[in-house]
Design an enzyme around this catalytic site. Structure first.
Site, PDB file in Angstrom:
ATOM      1  N   ARG A 137     -17.516   2.364  -3.209  1.00  0.00           N
ATOM      2  CA  ARG A 137     -17.166   0.537  -2.235  1.00  0.00           C
ATOM      3  C   ARG A 137     -17.112  -0.668  -3.017  1.00  0.00           C
ATOM      4  O   ARG A 137     -18.153  -1.161  -2.932  1.00  0.00           O
ATOM      5  CB  ARG A 137     -17.039   0.703  -0.443  1.00  0.00           C
ATOM      6  CG  ARG A 137     -16.608   0.179   0.686  1.00  0.00           C
ATOM      7  CD  ARG A 137     -15.229   0.887   0.389  1.00  0.00           C
ATOM      8  NE  ARG A 137     -15.335   2.254   1.214  1.00  0.00           N
ATOM      9  CZ  ARG A 137     -14.297   2.705   1.777  1.00  0.00           C
ATOM     10  NH1 ARG A 137     -12.879   2.935   1.215  1.00  0.00           N
ATOM     11  NH2 ARG A 137     -14.827   4.114   2.050  1.00  0.00           N
ATOM     12  N   LYS A 184      -7.669  -2.920   2.421  1.00  0.00           N
ATOM     13  CA  LYS A 184      -6.146  -3.316   2.616  1.00  0.00           C
ATOM     14  C   LYS A 184      -5.636  -3.219   4.207  1.00  0.00           C
ATOM     15  O   LYS A 184      -6.795  -3.803   4.559  1.00  0.00           O
ATOM     16  CB  LYS A 184      -6.241  -1.409   2.490  1.00  0.00           C
ATOM     17  CG  LYS A 184      -7.200  -1.196   3.736  1.00  0.00           C
ATOM     18  CD  LYS A 184      -7.375   0.491   3.742  1.00  0.00           C
ATOM     19  CE  LYS A 184      -8.203   1.540   4.548  1.00  0.00           C
ATOM     20  NZ  LYS A 184      -8.590   2.563   4.274  1.00  0.00           N
ATOM     21  N   LYS A 197       0.925  -1.221   0.188  1.00  0.00           N
ATOM     22  CA  LYS A 197      -0.240  -0.777   0.128  1.00  0.00           C
ATOM     23  C   LYS A 197       0.649   1.367   0.145  1.00  0.00           C
ATOM     24  O   LYS A 197       1.699   1.288   1.020  1.00  0.00           O
ATOM     25  CB  LYS A 197      -0.546  -0.150   1.330  1.00  0.00           C
ATOM     26  CG  LYS A 197      -1.943   0.956   0.815  1.00  0.00           C
ATOM     27  CD  LYS A 197      -2.892   0.844   2.778  1.00  0.00           C
ATOM     28  CE  LYS A 197      -3.462   1.998   2.239  1.00  0.00           C
ATOM     29  NZ  LYS A 197      -3.162   3.793   2.289  1.00  0.00           N
ATOM     30  N   PHE A 248      -2.041   0.980 -10.429  1.00  0.00           N
ATOM     31  CA  PHE A 248      -2.496  -0.545 -10.340  1.00  0.00           C
ATOM     32  C   PHE A 248      -3.489  -1.088 -10.521  1.00  0.00           C
ATOM     33  O   PHE A 248      -4.331  -2.118 -10.848  1.00  0.00           O
ATOM     34  CB  PHE A 248      -2.085  -0.047  -8.696  1.00  0.00           C
ATOM     35  CG  PHE A 248      -3.018   0.735  -8.149  1.00  0.00           C
ATOM     36  CD1 PHE A 248      -4.803   0.203  -8.794  1.00  0.00           C
ATOM     37  CD2 PHE A 248      -2.604   1.673  -7.784  1.00  0.00           C
ATOM     38  CE1 PHE A 248      -5.124   1.430  -7.933  1.00  0.00           C
ATOM     39  CE2 PHE A 248      -3.828   2.713  -7.155  1.00  0.00           C
ATOM     40  CZ  PHE A 248      -5.491   2.152  -7.523  1.00  0.00           C
TER      41      PHE A 248
END
Length: 284
Positions: free
Chosen positions: A188, A194, A46, A118
């Site tokens: 979402r 994460k 991350k 990404f």
């Protein structure tokens, strides 16, 4: 008269300032909790950067503000949408945030920044297919400031936790997990998660609590409000410069915490940063 006409013509040719638009339809991550089959996910670090979207012509923040990067920065980039992070290195978020907010833009400052891609938002396939296509796209693009976020497979939860410890020990923030079959969708998503050694969340500054003792005349704590309307104080994690010039009322901030109290409030809440890219409608 001729001089006046020339002045007016030049004024018309001046570039317009960056305009706010509708926030780009980004996919947002949830929190990882041990349980799902880890081997079905692609895992990456991350990155501690500023989320951005390349629409094929220009860069946009999460809030829908155009990022007027120097032309040389995006030279040679593909004419298709990319999702990624503007990033310099670990623990240098404040620097990259300052660079993209500075006007006029300074090309020398941008030399150290990279867009770490990404995802391919407009690709219709599952993440594994999008990743393969993105890898090929980056390899074919000869652009110095465009790079790929490295992805890997992890066999089980024990190895995932070991990878997390390794990344954090080296100064990283945590991990991101993309489910191999997840398709890109705005909002979402349960298919992107994460994982960090602490939890974090956002809240809005609704008040400033005066400091005492060594902080007399400065900020003692931020009074903040969560999405659900509950309020609490954040008094730790603030630097002296932030206490002298605290985030304004209405600013969205990110804080870290370790679980919840019996009353449902974050335990050991501590200030992390002002969230510059917050969208106007995220409060409710």
């Amino acid at each position: 008269m001729i001089r006046l006409l020339l002045v007016l013509l030049c004024a018309c040719l001046l570039p317009l300032p960056a305009q706010a638009a509708a926030p780009p339809p980004l996919m947002l991550a949830g929190q990882w909790r041990d349980g799902p089959e880890v081997s079905h996910y692609w895992v990456s670090e991350k990155l501690d950067g500023v989320r951005a979207r390349w629409d094929g012509r220009q860069l946009w923040t999460r809030a829908g503000n155009r990022i007027p990067a120097p032309p040389a920065f995006t030279e040679g980039w593909p004419a298709q949408a990319l999702d990624g992070e503007l990033w310099i290195a670990r623990n240098r978020f404040d620097e990259v945030s300052a660079i993209i907010r500075t006007r006029p833009q300074h090309s020398d400052d941008w030399r150290q920044v990279r867009f770490m891609a990404f995802d391919l938002p407009e690709h219709p396939g599952p993440f594994s297919q999008r990743l393969e296509a993105l890898q090929q796209l980056i390899q074919q693009t000869d652009a110095h400031h465009l790079a790929l976020v490295a992805q890997q497979r992890v066999a089980d939860t024990a190895r995932l936790q070991q990878l997390l410890r390794t990344v954090v020990a080296a100064g990283g923030e945590g991990l991101m997990l993309h489910h191999q079959d997840n398709r890109y969708s705005a909002g979402r998503s349960p298919g992107i998660l994460k994982l960090k050694p602490w939890d974090d969340a956002e809240a809005w500054v609704v008040g400033h609590v005066p400091g005492k003792g060594k902080y007399t005349g400065m900020l003692g704590a931020l009074l903040v409000e969560r999405h659900d309307g509950r309020r609490f104080r954040i008094g730790s994690g603030l630097k002296d410069v932030e206490r002298a010039h605290p985030p304004a009322i209405g600013t969205q901030v990110t804080y870290r915490y370790n679980g919840f109290t019996a009353n449902g409030l974050p335990r050991f809440a501590r200030f992390l940063r002002v969230r510059e890219e917050a969208t106007p409608d995220e409060r409710r």
